[in-house]
Motif scaffolding. Structure first.
Motif, PDB file in Angstrom:
ATOM      1  N   ASP A 154      60.907  45.013   0.734  1.00 12.50           N
ATOM      2  CA  ASP A 154      60.423  45.659  -0.488  1.00 12.50           C
ATOM      3  C   ASP A 154      61.413  45.364  -1.609  1.00 12.50           C
ATOM      4  O   ASP A 154      62.615  45.203  -1.370  1.00 12.50           O
ATOM      5  N   ARG A 155      60.861  45.257  -2.812  1.00 15.36           N
ATOM      6  CA  ARG A 155      61.711  45.041  -3.996  1.00 15.36           C
ATOM      7  C   ARG A 155      61.547  46.266  -4.874  1.00 15.36           C
ATOM      8  O   ARG A 155      60.420  46.663  -5.199  1.00 15.36           O
ATOM      9  N   ILE A 156      62.654  46.882  -5.227  1.00 14.20           N
ATOM     10  CA  ILE A 156      62.621  48.158  -5.945  1.00 14.20           C
ATOM     11  C   ILE A 156      62.702  47.873  -7.444  1.00 14.20           C
ATOM     12  O   ILE A 156      63.781  47.600  -7.968  1.00 14.20           O
ATOM     13  N   THR A 157      61.574  47.916  -8.111  1.00 16.67           N
ATOM     14  CA  THR A 157      61.581  47.624  -9.550  1.00 16.67           C
ATOM     15  C   THR A 157      61.486  48.893 -10.402  1.00 16.67           C
ATOM     16  O   THR A 157      61.602  48.830 -11.624  1.00 16.67           O
ATOM     17  N   ARG A 158      61.232  50.019  -9.756  1.00 19.71           N
ATOM     18  CA  ARG A 158      61.287  51.324 -10.440  1.00 19.71           C
ATOM     19  C   ARG A 158      61.984  52.303  -9.502  1.00 19.71           C
ATOM     20  O   ARG A 158      61.741  52.269  -8.288  1.00 19.71           O
ATOM     21  N   PRO A 159      62.827  53.190 -10.002  1.00 20.24           N
ATOM     22  CA  PRO A 159      63.584  54.092  -9.126  1.00 20.24           C
ATOM     23  C   PRO A 159      62.701  54.830  -8.122  1.00 20.24           C
ATOM     24  O   PRO A 159      63.032  54.890  -6.928  1.00 20.24           O
ATOM     25  N   GLU A 160      61.563  55.388  -8.585  1.00 18.40           N
ATOM     26  CA  GLU A 160      60.787  56.253  -7.688  1.00 18.40           C
ATOM     27  C   GLU A 160      60.190  55.515  -6.500  1.00 18.40           C
ATOM     28  O   GLU A 160      59.749  56.134  -5.541  1.00 18.40           O
ATOM     29  N   GLN A 161      60.206  54.172  -6.526  1.00 21.08           N
ATOM     30  CA  GLN A 161      59.731  53.422  -5.355  1.00 21.08           C
ATOM     31  C   GLN A 161      60.572  53.698  -4.111  1.00 21.08           C
ATOM     32  O   GLN A 161      60.099  53.580  -2.987  1.00 21.08           O
ATOM     33  N   LEU A 162      61.832  54.098  -4.331  1.00 14.42           N
ATOM     34  CA  LEU A 162      62.694  54.411  -3.177  1.00 14.42           C
ATOM     35  C   LEU A 162      62.106  55.530  -2.332  1.00 14.42           C
ATOM     36  O   LEU A 162      62.306  55.576  -1.119  1.00 14.42           O
ATOM     37  N   LEU A 163      61.391  56.444  -2.997  1.00 20.20           N
ATOM     38  CA  LEU A 163      60.882  57.641  -2.295  1.00 20.20           C
ATOM     39  C   LEU A 163      59.919  57.260  -1.166  1.00 20.20           C
ATOM     40  O   LEU A 163      59.827  57.968  -0.164  1.00 20.20           O
ATOM     41  N   THR A 164      59.229  56.150  -1.326  1.00 21.39           N
ATOM     42  CA  THR A 164      58.336  55.707  -0.244  1.00 21.39           C
ATOM     43  C   THR A 164      58.938  54.541   0.532  1.00 21.39           C
ATOM     44  O   THR A 164      58.702  54.403   1.732  1.00 21.39           O
ATOM     45  N   ALA A 165      59.718  53.710  -0.137  1.00 16.93           N
ATOM     46  CA  ALA A 165      60.262  52.512   0.530  1.00 16.93           C
ATOM     47  C   ALA A 165      61.256  52.889   1.629  1.00 16.93           C
ATOM     48  O   ALA A 165      61.234  52.311   2.723  1.00 16.93           O
ATOM     49  N   LEU A 166      62.124  53.854   1.350  1.00 14.70           N
ATOM     50  CA  LEU A 166      63.173  54.145   2.337  1.00 14.70           C
ATOM     51  C   LEU A 166      62.621  54.767   3.625  1.00 14.70           C
ATOM     52  O   LEU A 166      63.001  54.336   4.712  1.00 14.70           O
ATOM     53  N   PRO A 167      61.709  55.763   3.556  1.00 13.71           N
ATOM     54  CA  PRO A 167      61.149  56.244   4.828  1.00 13.71           C
ATOM     55  C   PRO A 167      60.430  55.139   5.602  1.00 13.71           C
ATOM     56  O   PRO A 167      60.530  55.060   6.827  1.00 13.71           O
ATOM     57  N   ALA A 168      59.733  54.254   4.897  1.00 15.14           N
ATOM     58  CA  ALA A 168      59.052  53.152   5.594  1.00 15.14           C
ATOM     59  C   ALA A 168      60.074  52.242   6.267  1.00 15.14           C
ATOM     60  O   ALA A 168      59.885  51.785   7.404  1.00 15.14           O
ATOM     61  N   ALA A 169      61.179  51.994   5.577  1.00 17.24           N
ATOM     62  CA  ALA A 169      62.233  51.140   6.143  1.00 17.24           C
ATOM     63  C   ALA A 169      62.836  51.778   7.402  1.00 17.24           C
ATOM     64  O   ALA A 169      63.057  51.103   8.414  1.00 17.24           O
ATOM     65  N   MET A 170      63.076  53.088   7.348  1.00 17.53           N
ATOM     66  CA  MET A 170      63.670  53.771   8.506  1.00 17.53           C
ATOM     67  C   MET A 170      62.705  53.738   9.696  1.00 17.53           C
ATOM     68  O   MET A 170      63.106  53.594  10.841  1.00 17.53           O
ATOM     69  N   ARG A 171      61.410  53.874   9.394  1.00 19.52           N
ATOM     70  CA  ARG A 171      60.418  53.850  10.472  1.00 19.52           C
ATOM     71  C   ARG A 171      60.451  52.501  11.190  1.00 19.52           C
ATOM     72  O   ARG A 171      60.438  52.435  12.417  1.00 19.52           O
ATOM     73  N   VAL A 172      60.550  51.414  10.442  1.00 19.47           N
ATOM     74  CA  VAL A 172      60.593  50.083  11.071  1.00 19.47           C
ATOM     75  C   VAL A 172      61.884  49.916  11.876  1.00 19.47           C
ATOM     76  O   VAL A 172      61.870  49.432  13.009  1.00 19.47           O
TER      77      VAL A 172
END
Ligand SMILES: Cc1ncc(C[n+]2csc(CCOP(=O)(O)OP(=O)(O)O)c2C)c(N)n1
Ligand SMILES: [Mg+2]
Length: 647
Positions: A154-172
């Protein structure tokens, strides 16, 4: 909603420090530390955050980004995928240096979290230093090279994207099926942006490492196959180790008297020394295991991908009616070779299977069991002789190649014998590329906790030293010694993380069998083109004249390279040991040394362990100017006729 104002980088590091894995009743930090090298692409954002949060997330400085990803993979493998490390790099070359490490992690199904910087999200100030300017895809950066070698990007181009990107990353990261390299690409300007994060985002969160239960019908189908088999064989892969399924595997094997072979990742899956414990299978397996595999009528694979090394390019199993069964958490792997599969966690599936076979009347396997004992019994003295430094090496055993006199007195096999003598329960030997992993796979006794950490999914030169550091961090018990075993070619490619081991005061021992070349590839070359070219480390016979009609070749004397000198320069305690007694003394004298140790051992080039007796699909040229190549091509084509389609 209560919020906390932090930069993207500060939020990311805070979030990572609050993640836990839960496995077998143990709760631990999922990502207990970060590694990295800073540049303009991450120093102001992530660098500032790691500094501010260094109590919650210790930061280790490295020498090469690729090596740091290997370090994280080694840590994850030694932690049985219950924990990993994060690695950050700057944009451009720093980020791209991590791509090879990502490939290794993904191929080996090892969790690593990569945090490369990326070009400005806001764009208008670009091109930033080190930015790729793609002529037609304006949103492409070098970090897109991570996509095919990672399991999540994932590429984080807006701060709030972290809110969904990080849980998805941890799940993988924590999913035994999906895990591999996880990449969060962070444009350098976005790292420093502030945002009002919901407070709950930074609450501690547990990620349970899932153990999917087996389906009763699938278990019964495999139980029936096992009961019918007269010549069953189990192949144990890395999945057994990661699942912690060793006791369940041993129970099944001993209850039914089934021999167990191991893949590279499955090395050490059996810890008990029993008659049914066979060791390595396939291209670098033992001739005994391969002889038995040839006649098995049922092959039950547990937690393996069955690469061409395990199946000898689909030529190993020759029983006319051979059938395959499997246990794998990943449905793609469970289906390999048309197997009847149990898609489940290895530990749970094995215990269900052991229970289910009792409901069937098993075939009489006495003849097969006797054959297993007899075949393994023939290999044991051959192995022992090959490892014994007191048994002089017989030069006549080297077919079609010369054995140069370099002053070396030991073979690599004898050096492994000396390491086997020295390493005890709790110690780990690490290998990945060149001759070492294959030789260990063939002869290392990994029972009783003498861990053999083999990376052979990617077999990446340069994994060994950083991975040894990773194993060290995963097992800080100083009574246990970690030994990385790597060739001279591999050491020359990537010795630099020795500096990191010295910086951190980490005891790791590096043992280098010096054989003057990329000798495992030389061996393959002799079998496919019959002539040395570009593999041994030799001076050119004259100046390199690019205008000459007949340029000088790399056929002069062996290079003079001071491997121990390099090691000393990088902060290691270095010893050159030539005889068996010198090797013994070097290992004993440095066992308690509180930092990196490098032991260089000259070994006799081209003096290999006994072969595995199997075919491999590496094709010699179909046309050439050489009779030898033509002959080797004919032999290869004969080998092709032994390849089968199993399903
Ligand atoms: C990064 C990388 N480049 C190339 C290869 C291909 N390769 C496999 S083994 C090998 C030779 C390794 O030489 P050395 O470390 O001296 O071990 P030896 O073969 O002599 O045992 C090479 C070049 C590889 N596995 N990894
Ligand atoms: Mg070598």
């Amino acid at each position: 909603m209560n919020t906390v104002r932090l930069t993207v980088a500060q939020a990311l590091v805070t979030y990572l420090s609050k993640q836990y894995s839960v496995a077998d009743g143990r709760r631990r930090r999922l990502i207990p530390a970060a590694l990295g090298i800073f540049g303009h692409g991450n120093v102001a954002g992530l660098g500032q955050a790691f500094d501010q949060l260094s109590d919650a997330m210790p930061f280790v400085q490295g020498r090469n980004e690729q090596a740091l990803v290997h370090l994280a993979s080694g840590f994850a493998k030694a932690s049985r995928r219950h924990a990993t490390l994060a690695v950050t790099a700057s944009i451009g070359p720093g980020a791209l240096n991590m791509v090879t490490g990502a490939g290794l992690a993904t191929v080996n199904r090892l969790p690593v979290l990569l945090l490369p910087g990326d070009a400005y999200a806001t764009r208008h100030q670009g091109p930033v230093l080190q930015q790729l300017q793609h002529p037609s895809e304006a949103d492409t950066s070098v970090n897109d090279a991570f996509r095919p070698v990672s399991r999540f990007f994932d590429r984080i181009t807006r701060p709030e994207q972290l809110l969904t990107a990080l849980p998805a990353a941890m799940r993988v990261l924590t999913d035994p099926v999906e895990t591999g390299a996880v990449v969060i690409s962070l444009p350098q300007d976005i790292q420093s942006h502030a945002y009002d994060w919901p407070e709950g985002f930074f609450a501690e969160r547990d990620w349970t490492i899932r153990r999917p239960a087996p389906d009763a019908d699938e278990v019964d189908a495999v139980a029936r196959l096992l009961a019918e088999a007269e010549r069953p064989l189990i192949i144990a892969g890395g999945g057994v180790v990661y699942s912690g399924a060793t006791p369940e595997l041993e129970d099944l094997a001993s209850a039914l008297g089934i021999p167990v072979a191991e893949t590279f990742a499955g090395k050490g899956a059996v810890q008990r020394k029993e008659w049914w414990q066979l060791g390595g299978i396939g291209l670098e397996g033992t001739p005994a295991t391969n002889e038995l595999a040839r006649d098995a009528d049922l092959v039950l694979t547990v937690g393996s991908r069955l690469t061409d090394f395990a199946t000898a390019s689909h030529s190993l199993f020759q029983h006319p009616d051979v059938r395959f069964a499997s246990i794998n958490v990943n449905v793609h792997d469970a289906d390999r070779l048309g197997a009847t599969g149990i898609v489940a966690d290895a530990k749970r599936a094995l215990s269900a299977l052991t229970e289910a076979v009792t409901r069937h009347r098993p075939a009489d396997t006495t003849a097969w069991q006797n054959r297993v004992r007899e075949t393994a019994g023939r290999w044991a003295p051959v192995r022992a002789a090959a490892l014994d430094p007191d048994v002089p090496f017989d030069r006549a055993t080297v077919a079609g190649d010369v054995v140069p006199d370099t002053g070396a007195v030991l073979t690599q096999g004898q050096l492994i014998g000396l390491l086997q003598e020295h390493l005890r329960s709790g110690d780990t030997i690490v290998a990945a590329a060149g001759g070492p992993p294959g030789d260990l796979q063939k002869v290392w006794d990994a029972t009783d906790g003498r861990h053999c950490h083999l990376e052979f999914g990617f077999s990446c030169m340069g994994y060994e030293i950083p991975a040894g550091i990773g194993v060290r961090l995963a097992d800080p018990d100083r009574d246990h010694r970690v030994v990385s075993f790597l060739g001279d070619g591999t050491f020359l490619m990537a010795p630099t993380e020795l500096v990191t081991a010295a910086q951190e005061g980490l005891p790791v021992t590096v043992v280098i069998p010096e054989n003057h070349g990329y000798q495992v590839i030389h061996r393959l070359q002799m079998g496919r083109s019959g002539r040395e070219f570009g593999n041994e480390f030799r001076y050119r016979t004259g100046p390199l004249d690019l205008e000459s009609a007949k340029p000088a070749r790399l056929e002069g004397e062996y290079l003079r390279v001071d491997l121990a000198g390099i090691a000393t320069g990088l902060g290691a305690r270095a010893i050159t040991a030539t005889t068996a007694d010198e090797v013994r003394a070097a290992l004993t004298d440095t066992r308690d040394h509180d930092g990196p140790v490098v032991i260089v051992v000259p070994v006799i080039p081209h003096a290999d362990l006994p072969g595995a007796g199997v075919w491999w699909d590496v094709a010699p040229a179909e046309v050439s100017d050489s009779d030898t190549v033509a002959r080797l091509r004919t032999e290869y084509e004969q080998g092709l006729t032994t390849r089968r389609w199993y399903g």
